[in-house]
Scaffold this active site. Structure first.
Site: not given
Length: 371
Positions: A191, A13, A102, A32, A268
């Site tokens: 997957y 995000a 990710r 961060e 989120d």
């Protein structure tokens, strides 16, 4: 003129928002708390709705180099017998579903924001929210910005715990599918990923409380035991698991208040979702584009933030609710499961377009045109 922005959180995000805002002329700083953007997490699915945003940001070629294109979803029962097939490639051939680790997505985003001139400050633990002109809360489930806007909230434990693992997949299949195996009280989704890897997410119902978050180490032997009754390729996949992580699934409400005059939530932090629609990352990416577009078209920041919430809240609430419903549908047993699976088989065989069209409102959504 675009306002300067400070973003708390360098996940999907936050980095997408940083790029979208910078491309519209904003000066962006990202804070961060982690000391580095380490290789964490596992596979995620980027459906076409989110892919349109990433393509518009110029990331398409980079993503294609590190992702696989999924044909669709195959549903199986726990015995390994087919239930239904959703062939998204045939239904929308020009709208790719990308499967990606990710960490690879974070790398693509991090490279893009670096080239765009975004200031990324790692190791910045935000104890007190900075007083800035625009503060974007992209700080996830435990969002401090959300608490400032909405107060303290108690999430509800769903009674479900999820396992995540990535395994070597040395013999990839010629077609790429997301495979979901459904059993009483549990299900497993797997997957392939690029570089001969395979992602596994396995969810089981259990009474004990687990801490929220997906960084807790899990015992692969317990994972194999929990899904010992599953057949098909599942036993082979689980035998290859050497490291697994556990997290308890908690239900949060969509935040009632997403903004004030200079603080705003995305991802989120605004609308945590259970992992049963594979739309958590997609909604965050859509949010990032919508926020930047609203700020870029309305010089009144307070009005732009209000418009952003109006544009996003109903859609996100509907997707969160659909994920909650799937949590129940995936874990049916006995007669209810037989009836539900028979209906899915029939629809998959005789009315496949009807089955696929149930998701058109999600995947055909164009965030670029919608702002």
């Amino acid at each position: 003129m675009m306002p300067a922005a400070t973003i708390v959180g360098a996940g999907i995000a936050g980095l997408t928002a940083a790029l979208a805002l910078t491309q519209r002329g904003s000066v962006v700083t990202v804070l961060e708390r982690a000391p580095e953007l380490a290789e964490v997490g596992a596979g995620i699915q980027i459906s076409p709705n989110a892919g349109r945003v990433l393509d518009a940001l110029g990331l398409g070629p980079g993503l294609d180099a590190v992702s696989l294109r999924s044909r669709g979803v195959r549903l199986w029962n726990s015995a390994g017998k087919p239930v239904a097939t959703l062939d998204f490639l045939r239904h929308r051939p020009d709208a790719p579903f990308r499967l990606i680790h990710r960490a690879r997505l974070i790398e693509v985003l991090a490279e893009a924001i670096s080239k765009a001139g975004v200031i990324l400050r790692l190791g910045e633990r935000v104890e007190t929210l900075p007083d800035v002109g625009l503060l974007v809360g992209a700080d996830g489930l435990q969002s401090r910005v959300r608490r400032e806007l909405n107060g303290t909230e108690a999430p509800f434990f769903t009674g479900q715990t999820a396992w995540r693992a990535v395994i070597d997949d040395p013999d990839p299949q010629p077609e790429v599918w997301v495979d979901a195996f459904l059993g009483p009280g549990r299900h497993l989704v797997s997957y392939p990923l690029a570089n001969n890897l395979r992602n596994i997410v396995a969810v089981e119902e259990r009474a004990e409380w687990q801490e929220e978050g997906w960084s807790q180490p899990g015992d692969p032997a317990q994972l194999r035991s929990a899904f010992a009754s599953f057949r098909g390729p599942v036993p082979g996949w689980l035998d290859a698991v050497h490291d697994a992580h556990l997290w308890g699934l908690f239900r949060h409400r969509v935040a009632p208040r997403w903004h004030d005059d200079n603080r705003v939530l995305i991802g989120d932090a605004a609308h945590p979702t259970l992992p049963f629609m594979a739309q958590g990352a997609a909604m965050a990416i859509e949010d990032a584009w919508a926020l930047a577009a609203c700020l870029g078209t309305d010089p009144d920041q307070a009005k732009a933030l209000a418009r952003y919430q109006v544009l996003r809240q109903d859609r996100c609430t509907r997707i969160v609710a659909m994920g909650d419903a799937n949590a129940r549908h995936y874990h049916l047993g006995g007669l209810r499961q037989r009836v539900a699976h028979a209906a899915l088989r029939s629809a998959s065989t005789f009315r496949p377009s009807f089955l696929l069209s149930r998701f058109d409102w999600i995947y055909d959504h164009d965030p670029i045109a919608g702002v």
